[in-house]
Design a protein around this motif. Structure first.
Motif, mmCIF file in Angstrom:
data_model
loop_
_atom_site.group_PDB
_atom_site.id
_atom_site.type_symbol
_atom_site.label_atom_id
_atom_site.label_comp_id
_atom_site.label_asym_id
_atom_site.label_seq_id
_atom_site.Cartn_x
_atom_site.Cartn_y
_atom_site.Cartn_z
ATOM 1 N N ASP A 198 70.940 3.451 41.791
ATOM 2 C CA ASP A 198 71.955 2.785 41.336
ATOM 3 C C ASP A 198 72.426 2.430 41.932
ATOM 4 O O ASP A 198 73.428 2.415 42.860
ATOM 5 C CB ASP A 198 72.430 4.512 41.965
ATOM 6 C CG ASP A 198 74.216 5.142 41.203
ATOM 7 O OD1 ASP A 198 75.120 4.066 41.598
ATOM 8 O OD2 ASP A 198 74.455 6.215 41.802
ATOM 9 N N GLU A 249 75.270 3.308 44.133
ATOM 10 C CA GLU A 249 75.498 3.548 45.715
ATOM 11 C C GLU A 249 74.285 2.059 46.338
ATOM 12 O O GLU A 249 75.064 1.669 47.560
ATOM 13 C CB GLU A 249 74.490 4.488 45.951
ATOM 14 C CG GLU A 249 74.411 4.588 47.406
ATOM 15 C CD GLU A 249 72.802 5.812 46.833
ATOM 16 O OE1 GLU A 249 72.411 5.936 48.008
ATOM 17 O OE2 GLU A 249 72.223 6.386 45.805
ATOM 18 N N PHE A 250 73.861 0.787 45.465
ATOM 19 C CA PHE A 250 73.216 -0.014 45.983
ATOM 20 C C PHE A 250 73.945 -1.049 45.678
ATOM 21 O O PHE A 250 73.117 -1.343 44.313
ATOM 22 C CB PHE A 250 71.874 0.127 46.035
ATOM 23 C CG PHE A 250 71.328 1.184 47.016
ATOM 24 C CD1 PHE A 250 70.941 1.519 47.557
ATOM 25 C CD2 PHE A 250 70.906 2.274 45.940
ATOM 26 C CE1 PHE A 250 70.374 2.563 49.001
ATOM 27 C CE2 PHE A 250 70.191 3.965 46.621
ATOM 28 C CZ PHE A 250 70.201 3.192 48.511
ATOM 29 N N VAL A 307 78.589 -2.403 49.368
ATOM 30 C CA VAL A 307 78.790 -1.289 50.247
ATOM 31 C C VAL A 307 79.490 -1.928 51.703
ATOM 32 O O VAL A 307 78.566 -2.735 52.373
ATOM 33 C CB VAL A 307 77.502 -1.101 49.883
ATOM 34 C CG1 VAL A 307 77.367 -0.029 51.307
ATOM 35 C CG2 VAL A 307 76.655 -0.674 49.103
ATOM 36 N N ARG A 355 76.850 -0.402 57.937
ATOM 37 C CA ARG A 355 76.865 0.898 58.772
ATOM 38 C C ARG A 355 76.679 0.237 59.903
ATOM 39 O O ARG A 355 76.472 -0.681 60.181
ATOM 40 C CB ARG A 355 74.998 1.435 58.518
ATOM 41 C CG ARG A 355 74.845 2.400 59.412
ATOM 42 C CD ARG A 355 75.290 3.820 58.409
ATOM 43 N NE ARG A 355 75.272 4.776 59.590
ATOM 44 C CZ ARG A 355 74.783 6.146 59.309
ATOM 45 N NH1 ARG A 355 74.939 6.056 58.162
ATOM 46 N NH2 ARG A 355 74.758 6.880 59.862
ATOM 47 N N ASP A 361 69.763 10.644 56.509
ATOM 48 C CA ASP A 361 71.161 9.933 56.552
ATOM 49 C C ASP A 361 71.232 10.390 54.978
ATOM 50 O O ASP A 361 70.323 10.717 54.269
ATOM 51 C CB ASP A 361 71.221 8.783 56.058
ATOM 52 C CG ASP A 361 71.190 7.995 57.723
ATOM 53 O OD1 ASP A 361 72.522 8.181 58.612
ATOM 54 O OD2 ASP A 361 70.171 7.253 58.167
ATOM 55 N N ARG A 362 72.741 10.374 54.061
ATOM 56 C CA ARG A 362 73.119 10.636 52.482
ATOM 57 C C ARG A 362 72.384 8.950 52.330
ATOM 58 O O ARG A 362 71.823 9.451 50.788
ATOM 59 C CB ARG A 362 74.440 11.144 52.307
ATOM 60 C CG ARG A 362 74.338 11.151 50.629
ATOM 61 C CD ARG A 362 76.004 11.684 50.816
ATOM 62 N NE ARG A 362 76.827 10.117 50.951
ATOM 63 C CZ ARG A 362 76.907 9.845 50.091
ATOM 64 N NH1 ARG A 362 75.954 9.674 49.051
ATOM 65 N NH2 ARG A 362 77.620 8.775 50.155
ATOM 66 N N SER A 363 72.457 8.337 52.858
ATOM 67 C CA SER A 363 72.727 6.975 51.969
ATOM 68 C C SER A 363 71.795 6.105 52.397
ATOM 69 O O SER A 363 72.467 5.825 54.062
ATOM 70 C CB SER A 363 73.373 6.406 50.920
ATOM 71 O OG SER A 363 73.665 4.997 50.201
ATOM 72 N N ALA A 420 72.646 2.824 52.027
ATOM 73 C CA ALA A 420 72.736 1.953 51.688
ATOM 74 C C ALA A 420 73.263 0.108 52.902
ATOM 75 O O ALA A 420 73.648 -0.566 52.655
ATOM 76 C CB ALA A 420 73.685 1.714 50.710
ATOM 77 N N GLU A 456 66.521 -1.516 45.876
ATOM 78 C CA GLU A 456 67.191 -0.581 46.442
ATOM 79 C C GLU A 456 68.053 -2.509 47.756
ATOM 80 O O GLU A 456 69.030 -2.389 47.834
ATOM 81 C CB GLU A 456 67.338 0.101 47.371
ATOM 82 C CG GLU A 456 67.294 1.488 46.091
ATOM 83 C CD GLU A 456 66.204 2.876 47.155
ATOM 84 O OE1 GLU A 456 66.542 3.660 46.810
ATOM 85 O OE2 GLU A 456 66.595 2.883 48.417
ATOM 86 N N SER A 461 71.420 -4.591 46.663
ATOM 87 C CA SER A 461 71.948 -4.410 47.964
ATOM 88 C C SER A 461 72.270 -5.925 47.955
ATOM 89 O O SER A 461 73.401 -6.454 49.019
ATOM 90 C CB SER A 461 71.498 -3.714 49.563
ATOM 91 O OG SER A 461 71.786 -2.517 48.650
#
Length: 189
Positions: free
Chosen positions: A38, A41-42, A46, A49, A127-129, A131, A155, A159
């Motif tokens: 997706d 998302e990636f 982004v 973190r 974690d939800r994601s 990315a 992924e 990114s």
């Protein structure tokens, strides 16, 4: 025999897996259903973190901790290549854990406890994601012993990060000289 006798079709995510199945006697038709990501998302945009302890240059492995993923080889190589003084870190983002691997994981991670070892950041939480972990780091490292999937590799590439991958495994379908550096490996039977 099980695949040949119970299924009409086998779907695989990489040509590497397809070739291995056919080489090992699969007569059931095998079709390729490649991975995708997706892109919302990636992608390189982004927000990174926040990871405590990152250094000037940061490697990341994200995925399951099992022997076939080569985490032990990765930790050993990192410790042998760098010292505690080096401005590098290795982020190990654990995706999930099987209980029967816990003693092995603990043994591998004990190597990182030495005061002369370079910085290794082990993250074991849901974690939800993932990315933002990729964009927080500089390069992905995936020294798989034998892998036919490699979704976290794809992924990481999506990114905007290059990856270090084992040459000749499943991710060769989407890894090339522009997005990857290849680790030489020897086949074992």
């Amino acid at each position: 025999d099980r695949l040949n006798n119970y299924f009409d079709l086998v779907l695989v995510s990489a040509n590497f897996v397809r070739e291995i199945l056919i080489k090992n006697g699969l007569t059931t038709p095998v079709e390729l259903l490649p991975w995708g990501v997706d892109r919302s998302e990636f992608n390189p945009e982004v927000k990174p973190r926040e990871i405590k302890g990152l250094k000037g240059f940061n490697f990341i492995y994200a995925g399951v901790f099992t022997e076939r993923k080569g985490i032990d080889i990765l930790v050993e190589a990192f410790i042998n290549e760098f010292s505690a003084d080096a401005d590098v870190s290795l982020v190990l983002k654990e995706a999930m854990r099987w209980r029967h691997f816990e003693p092995w994981i603990e043994k591998v991670m004990m190597r990182a406890k030495n005061k002369s070892a370079p910085k290794i950041i082990h993250i074991n939480k849901a974690d939800r994601s993932i990315a933002g972990y990729f964009t927080a780091c500089d390069v992905g490292v995936f020294p798989f012993r034998g892998e036919g999937f490699g979704l976290p590799i794809l992924e990481c590439i999506a990114s905007g990060r290059k990856v270090l991958v084992t040459k000749g495994t499943g991710p060769v379908d989407f890894c090339n000289e522009k997005n990857s550096l290849f680790i030489k490996a020897h086949k074992h039977s």
